[in-house]
Design a protein around this motif. Structure first.
Motif, mmCIF file in Angstrom:
data_model
loop_
_atom_site.group_PDB
_atom_site.id
_atom_site.type_symbol
_atom_site.label_atom_id
_atom_site.label_comp_id
_atom_site.label_asym_id
_atom_site.label_seq_id
_atom_site.Cartn_x
_atom_site.Cartn_y
_atom_site.Cartn_z
ATOM 1 N N LYS A 36 0.742 -1.202 0.088
ATOM 2 C CA LYS A 36 -0.147 0.092 -0.014
ATOM 3 C C LYS A 36 0.776 1.427 0.209
ATOM 4 C CE LYS A 36 -3.896 -2.187 2.023
ATOM 5 N NZ LYS A 36 -4.122 -2.767 3.377
ATOM 6 N N LEU A 37 2.163 0.990 0.168
ATOM 7 C CA LEU A 37 3.000 2.527 0.504
ATOM 8 C C LEU A 37 3.864 2.167 -0.779
ATOM 9 C CD1 LEU A 37 3.814 2.346 4.286
ATOM 10 C CD2 LEU A 37 2.080 3.319 2.803
ATOM 11 N N GLN A 38 4.694 3.530 -1.130
ATOM 12 C CA GLN A 38 5.698 3.643 -1.835
ATOM 13 C C GLN A 38 6.796 3.070 -1.230
ATOM 14 O OE1 GLN A 38 6.740 7.614 -2.910
ATOM 15 N NE2 GLN A 38 4.904 7.727 -4.362
ATOM 16 N N ARG A 39 7.631 2.123 -1.939
ATOM 17 C CA ARG A 39 8.796 1.460 -1.480
ATOM 18 C C ARG A 39 9.721 2.288 -0.586
ATOM 19 N NH1 ARG A 39 11.499 -3.178 -1.690
ATOM 20 N NH2 ARG A 39 13.516 -3.076 -1.605
ATOM 21 N N SER A 40 9.960 3.567 -1.109
ATOM 22 C CA SER A 40 10.918 4.497 -0.137
ATOM 23 C C SER A 40 10.334 4.743 1.054
ATOM 24 C CB SER A 40 11.285 5.337 -0.797
ATOM 25 O OG SER A 40 10.282 6.408 -1.479
ATOM 26 N N LYS A 47 11.772 0.602 9.031
ATOM 27 C CA LYS A 47 12.869 0.244 9.516
ATOM 28 C C LYS A 47 13.015 0.086 10.862
ATOM 29 C CE LYS A 47 17.768 0.562 8.173
ATOM 30 N NZ LYS A 47 18.534 1.164 9.365
ATOM 31 N N ASP A 48 13.574 -1.068 11.312
ATOM 32 C CA ASP A 48 13.630 -0.922 12.965
ATOM 33 C C ASP A 48 12.302 -0.875 13.894
ATOM 34 O OD1 ASP A 48 16.936 0.702 12.424
ATOM 35 O OD2 ASP A 48 16.564 -1.530 12.283
ATOM 36 N N SER A 109 13.540 -6.657 15.516
ATOM 37 C CA SER A 109 12.743 -6.098 14.389
ATOM 38 C C SER A 109 12.940 -7.247 13.274
ATOM 39 C CB SER A 109 13.413 -4.677 14.139
ATOM 40 O OG SER A 109 14.659 -5.014 13.788
ATOM 41 N N VAL A 110 12.311 -6.628 12.233
ATOM 42 C CA VAL A 110 12.243 -7.470 10.866
ATOM 43 C C VAL A 110 13.096 -6.962 9.961
ATOM 44 C CG1 VAL A 110 10.706 -8.082 9.109
ATOM 45 C CG2 VAL A 110 9.863 -8.058 11.430
ATOM 46 N N ASP A 111 13.885 -7.698 9.368
ATOM 47 C CA ASP A 111 15.129 -7.224 8.349
ATOM 48 C C ASP A 111 14.087 -6.872 6.914
ATOM 49 O OD1 ASP A 111 18.207 -8.346 7.025
ATOM 50 O OD2 ASP A 111 16.889 -6.545 6.818
ATOM 51 N N LEU A 112 13.931 -5.673 6.647
ATOM 52 C CA LEU A 112 13.243 -5.278 5.616
ATOM 53 C C LEU A 112 13.712 -5.703 4.324
ATOM 54 C CD1 LEU A 112 11.536 -1.839 6.385
ATOM 55 C CD2 LEU A 112 10.681 -4.116 6.918
ATOM 56 N N ILE A 113 15.094 -5.765 4.217
ATOM 57 C CA ILE A 113 15.576 -5.891 2.928
ATOM 58 C C ILE A 113 15.575 -7.410 2.786
ATOM 59 C CG2 ILE A 113 18.044 -5.744 1.526
ATOM 60 C CD1 ILE A 113 16.433 -2.696 1.989
ATOM 61 N N GLU A 114 15.688 -8.044 3.563
ATOM 62 C CA GLU A 114 15.608 -9.478 3.445
ATOM 63 C C GLU A 114 14.260 -10.020 3.274
ATOM 64 O OE1 GLU A 114 15.691 -13.600 6.111
ATOM 65 O OE2 GLU A 114 16.539 -11.791 6.950
ATOM 66 N N HIS A 115 13.510 -9.542 3.656
ATOM 67 C CA HIS A 115 12.096 -9.970 3.541
ATOM 68 C C HIS A 115 11.073 -9.144 2.322
ATOM 69 C CE1 HIS A 115 11.609 -12.856 6.838
ATOM 70 N NE2 HIS A 115 12.499 -11.881 7.579
ATOM 71 N N PHE A 116 11.704 -8.052 2.038
ATOM 72 C CA PHE A 116 11.016 -7.328 1.142
ATOM 73 C C PHE A 116 12.066 -6.827 0.128
ATOM 74 C CE2 PHE A 116 6.919 -7.143 2.911
ATOM 75 C CZ PHE A 116 7.566 -7.277 4.327
ATOM 76 N N PRO A 117 12.601 -7.892 -0.680
ATOM 77 C CA PRO A 117 13.670 -7.626 -1.704
ATOM 78 C C PRO A 117 13.127 -6.587 -2.623
ATOM 79 C CG PRO A 117 13.034 -9.716 -1.797
ATOM 80 C CD PRO A 117 12.505 -9.248 -0.552
#
Ligand code: ADP
Ligand code: MG
Length: 491
Positions: A36-40, A47-48, A109-117
């Motif tokens: 629902k959001l822009q990636r940036s 993050k965190d 926290s959830v690692d965003l880069i890992e889970h949302f490549p």
């Protein structure tokens, strides 16, 4: 996708849930929020972050910086809550707290880069072609065409198996791979799917998929701009060359010659070549040396699928379009649509349209209505088309059918035929198409002229008269025209 584990979380009465479960729930919530959001924005603000605790319906979300607090409450609280409630309906509130210890703490926290490549899109939307290097153009491979969404049945088993083998070992035993079969039976799908599969195994490979028409245009352009050498050299850098519908190379001597040299160069280097045509190599009207090259590798046909395969294809396509259709409807379509898969898909798309535009669930009756309209015989207005088995052979040809039949028979493309080229080989097929349009579709000379690049109606008139006269004393031409008429089902 599944919310099963989060509902088991609901069962826990008190906040005695481990950090792992918090993280799991947060990841699931983020998976719903992210699209629902822009990636940036998503990366910046989520993050965190983490779920730090839960008290009944209240979920405590931890943010790494004080400045996030206001922003989250203002902008993301509602979507976060909605996402959470979709997973667990007992959640009633999101509360925020700042915990600077969250920063870069992967444990919590959830690692965003890992889970949302980042999803790297190879396909550039709206751009049908890619320029691989100057002088080489490839159509973009359609990611929808995959080997594993191709339904395998008796009609295409060998072809599919050969493609699978080529995908794992391009340039190996099955080189070249030659697929042939009628219109709409899946050749292009298999060709592109094999290209996609090779790329998946070897992401750096240069795969060129081209239609014969495009290849011809590239040759013509290279000749015109005197860049033939460059063209040749560049094509030789290709790792796999996929060329669709080579029957259209007929009558194009220069392109055949170029293709022959390209083929040899690639073949010698053990680069894969994949070819399709509407007929087996020996029936192609091409130079013998090309035909004998095609016969060197693996030849496989695709034919019309049987009922079970048609039903399986329909089920697969319905799934792709996320359309839940009644089994009886699918069976009805499979039973009554026998010619090819494209037709099968066409009916299904109409069903999708019906559903989307009118919010009506397709029924056997509405599908029957659609099929009746599509098969409508304009010369039998009063006839009520009830049985489709009977309606199909009787269906009056459309002008497109005429063009396609002539195009197939003489191996010239519809585009060439209706275009402005005055190449000798195209003249006769063009005149025959005009003649048939006049005779069987009763089109006016003016209308026919329009269909052929706005030619003057007198040109059409002359063409029709010429064919009529020639047929009187040219038995060969008579046979040819009869063959096309038979194919069109008008005699
Ligand atoms: P051709 O190139 O032989 O004229 P296409 O590859 O364009 O045919 O196929 C027409 C349509 O039918 C495409 O949308 C393709 O995905 C579909 N199709 C054909 N055969 C199958 C199959 N066995 N399984 C799934 N889809 C198929
Ligand atoms: Mg095709």
């Amino acid at each position: 996708m599944s919310s099963a584990s989060s509902s088991s979380l609901v069962a826990a009465p008190a906040p005695v849930v481990s950090g792992i479960d918090h993280r799991d729930l947060w990841l699931k919530i983020l998976q719903k929020v992210e699209p629902k959001l822009q990636r940036s924005q998503f990366l910046t603000w989520f993050k965190d972050t983490a779920i730090l605790g839960r008290e009944g319906g209240k979920v405590v979300v931890g943010l790494p910086l004080p400045m996030c607090l206001h922003w989250h409450m203002e902008h993301y609280c509602a979507i976060t809550l909605t996402a959470a409630q979709e997973l667990d309906s007992t959640i009633t509130q999101i509360v925020y707290t700042v915990d600077v210890g969250l920063k870069d703490n992967r444990e919590r926290s959830v690692d965003l880069i890992e889970h949302f490549p980042e999803q790297r899109k190879r396909k550039l939307p709206g751009k049908p072609e890619v320029k691989m290097a100057e002088g080489i153009v490839s159509k973009i491979l359609n990611p929808r065409y995959m080997l594993d969404n191709f339904v395998v049945g008796g009609s295409n088993r060998l072809a599919h198996a050969a493609c699978m083998a080529v995908a794992t070992q391009p340039g190996g035993k099955y080189n070249p791979l030659f697929l042939y079969g009628g219109v709409g039976l899946g050749k292009t799908h298999l060709l592109q799917a094999t290209g996609n599969a090779i790329l998946k195994n070897m992401p750096r490979a240069t795969i060129v998929y081209t239609t014969t028409e495009d290849f011809t245009n590239q040759v013509i352009e290279a000749i015109r701009s005197q860049k033939m050498e460059q063209f040749r050299r560049r094509y030789r850098l290709v790792d796999a060359l996929i060329i669709d519908d080579v029957q259209f190379l007929a009558n194009k001597e220069r392109t055949q010659e170029e293709f022959f040299h390209t083929f040899n160069a690639l073949y010698e280097e053990h680069k894969q070549v994949i070819i399709s045509a509407d007929r087996p190599p020996q029936e192609l009207q091409l130079e013998d040396r090309l035909i004998s090259r095609f016969e060197r590798g693996m030849i496989a046909d695709v034919s019309a699928p049987d009922y079970e395969t048609r039903l399986a294809i329909l089920t697969e396509k319905a799934k792709e379009y996320e359309l839940l259709l009644d089994m009886a409807v699918l069976q009805f379509i499979a039973e009554h649509t026998t010619r090819n898969v494209r037709e099968l898909e066409g009916i299904l798309m109409q069903a999708v349209a019906l559903y989307e535009l009118e919010q009506r669930m397709p029924t056997v009756r509405s599908i029957a209505e659609i099929m009746r309209k599509l098969n409508k015989d304009p010369h039998a207005e009063e006839e009520q088309g009830v049985g489709f088995e009977a309606a199909q052979p009787k269906r009056a040809p459309t002008f497109q059918d005429v063009l396609e039949a002539v195009s197939r028979y003489y191996s010239v493309s519809v585009q060439d035929m209706t275009g402005s080229s005055r190449v000798r080989e195209i003249l006769l097929p063009r005149q025959i198409a005009m003649f048939l349009g006049k005779k069987y579709l009763r089109m006016s000379f003016v209308r026919l002229g329009e269909m052929f690049s706005n030619r003057d109606h007198t040109t059409v008139m002359n063409a029709v008269e010429k064919i009529e006269a020639k047929m009187q004393n040219d038995p060969q031409l008579l046979r040819e025209v009869r063959a096309i008429e038979r194919e069109l089902g008008v005699v």
